[in-house]
Motif scaffolding. Sequence first.
Motif, PDB file in Angstrom:
ATOM      1  N   THR A 243       0.854  -1.179   0.000  1.00  0.00           N
ATOM      2  CA  THR A 243       0.000   0.000   0.000  1.00  0.00           C
ATOM      3  C   THR A 243       0.893   1.234   0.000  1.00  0.00           C
ATOM      4  O   THR A 243       2.099   1.122   0.236  1.00  0.00           O
ATOM      5  N   PRO A 244       0.328   2.401  -0.280  1.00  0.00           N
ATOM      6  CA  PRO A 244       1.141   3.628  -0.213  1.00  0.00           C
ATOM      7  C   PRO A 244       1.794   3.783   1.150  1.00  0.00           C
ATOM      8  O   PRO A 244       2.933   4.226   1.254  1.00  0.00           O
ATOM      9  N   PHE A 245       1.061   3.377   2.198  1.00  0.00           N
ATOM     10  CA  PHE A 245       1.582   3.508   3.561  1.00  0.00           C
ATOM     11  C   PHE A 245       2.890   2.737   3.732  1.00  0.00           C
ATOM     12  O   PHE A 245       3.913   3.278   4.135  1.00  0.00           O
ATOM     13  N   THR A 246       2.842   1.439   3.365  1.00  0.00           N
ATOM     14  CA  THR A 246       4.039   0.622   3.563  1.00  0.00           C
ATOM     15  C   THR A 246       5.165   1.065   2.629  1.00  0.00           C
ATOM     16  O   THR A 246       6.334   0.995   3.009  1.00  0.00           O
ATOM     17  N   ARG A 247       4.801   1.521   1.432  1.00  0.00           N
ATOM     18  CA  ARG A 247       5.855   1.991   0.516  1.00  0.00           C
ATOM     19  C   ARG A 247       6.636   3.137   1.135  1.00  0.00           C
ATOM     20  O   ARG A 247       7.861   3.142   1.152  1.00  0.00           O
ATOM     21  N   VAL A 248       5.900   4.123   1.650  1.00  0.00           N
ATOM     22  CA  VAL A 248       6.556   5.272   2.284  1.00  0.00           C
ATOM     23  C   VAL A 248       7.399   4.804   3.464  1.00  0.00           C
ATOM     24  O   VAL A 248       8.574   5.159   3.610  1.00  0.00           O
ATOM     25  N   MET A 249       6.782   3.958   4.281  1.00  0.00           N
ATOM     26  CA  MET A 249       7.449   3.495   5.482  1.00  0.00           C
ATOM     27  C   MET A 249       8.761   2.795   5.145  1.00  0.00           C
ATOM     28  O   MET A 249       9.818   3.118   5.677  1.00  0.00           O
ATOM     29  N   PHE A 250       8.680   1.862   4.187  1.00  0.00           N
ATOM     30  CA  PHE A 250       9.889   1.104   3.871  1.00  0.00           C
ATOM     31  C   PHE A 250      10.927   1.966   3.182  1.00  0.00           C
ATOM     32  O   PHE A 250      12.134   1.764   3.369  1.00  0.00           O
TER      33      PHE A 250
END
Lengths: 52, 225, 256
Positions: free
Chosen positions: B3-10
């Motif tokens: 998801t966009p969330f995990t992409r940013v996080m990683f």
Amino acid sequence: MTPDTTAYMLLGLIVTFGSVGLYVASLFYRSSNLKQDAALLDKLKNDDQARA
Amino acid sequence: MNTPFTRVMFSIIRKDLLAELRSRELVGTMLMFALLSVLIFSFALELDRVARQEAISGVLWVTIIFGSILGLNRSMGMERDNGNMDAMLLAPISRPAIFAGKFLGNLLFTLVVGLLLLPLTTILYNISVISGWMLVILGLGIFGFCVTGTLIATMTVQTRAREALLPIALLPVALPLLLAAVKATTAILNNVPFADWGTWAQILLVIDVVYLVVCVLAFEYVIED
Amino acid sequence: MSAVQGLPVYQPQEAGAGESRTRLLQGYSVATLLLLTLSLGLMLAYAGQDVQQGEVQRLFYVHIASFFGAFFSFGAAVLAGIQYLRTRAARWDTLALAGIEVGLLLAFINLATGSIWARPIWNTWWTWDPRLTSAAVMFLTYVAYLMLRNGIDNPERRRLFASIYGILAFGTVVFTLVIIRIRPDTIHPTVIATQLSTSGSEAEGAFEMSSRMTQTLLFTLAVWIFFVTPALMWWRIRLENAAERLHRLKAQYLEE
């Protein structure tokens, strides 16, 4: 036997009301500083006007 | 999990890890500090075995906390100095994801220090401190500390005093957590049965969850300008 | 953020409204002083002496009342902090600041009277008991709040961070209240709780309360919670408003 702990009670009361008093005094001190600053500012403004 | 969330996080975690792998200054500094701290404590507390068993959890946590504070200051200061934070805020990405990224990075570095500290204290103090429960408590304690640390460090790096203010603002807020962690660790080191110190583990878990929620919610306000 | 250097929009009050408010505050302060004197009188002359502890037991009324005064003013700071985050009106932050400053004073009184009571009863000024420790940490957390506040120059950021920290810091207040539940080995007496449930604790220095003592306690509590705390906060808010006003006038003057 009731121990005589009057001295401690007095100490406690002095500390309590003393610290409230000190806080109130600090409020007064800070507000009188503000008033001084405000008066100075007024004076500066008046001087500027007089010069202009 | 893409998801966009995990992409940013990683990507934030990857960025921090890459920067760390190239410069090696963060974990290096933290480890050096931890080593020195444990050494100084072992000189300062030249104790007999029983007294050591009582003192060692304090030594362990004090070292981890201050090592972590070093790391937090560095990690948030870096974002600020290079203008990364501004760039990230301009991008249309969610704030909780930024928090998660920074937090997990800090957590990772502190966990590395904490895990390396265990064999180190085992050798230096001649007491076995490695056990399953020990790892659990270490993880829970460091988790909560890094959650609050990430939030408060984001604030303090934006103040005049910067580095100096972080321990002052962070330690009192983190204290309930540290108390539970130290108590649980002491119990484990003294081989107290779980039933007698289990409450501390539960308290630790509850505090972790509460702090996580509060800090994620508050983070949005801390970085808004 | 706004181009104006973070100055709040100031609503000028009408002179008449301000004056009547001043008079109200003055009246309130006089009432506070009278009630405080009355509570002192009750404490010294009405409540009666504790047979085991002697006169020092009378500090207990102030000790409890100042804690709850601190509790309410820190609580006000939390609500004000939340309101500030929602509305961004500077007056909420002013309320929070006043709450925390007055709360610190009351928390100090709480710690000091406790310590002075402990000297004859526990035979020590201070001990690292869970409850004492958490009360001390609570005090230090709010000192840290003031330090954090003073460290930030940008007024908007200062208000924002102060609000958040004020909310976080309340955790230590809650911690102080609940710690006797999770650490029953505290030696701190729980006088009010034992009235409700007679639990066997390790408390040292507990005592039975007579009905006169209970009345005195309730009266003192009411005076500190509803009069001393709000009156001090009110004065502090006025001081802060005056400081803000002057600050704005200065900025205006320098611009010209």
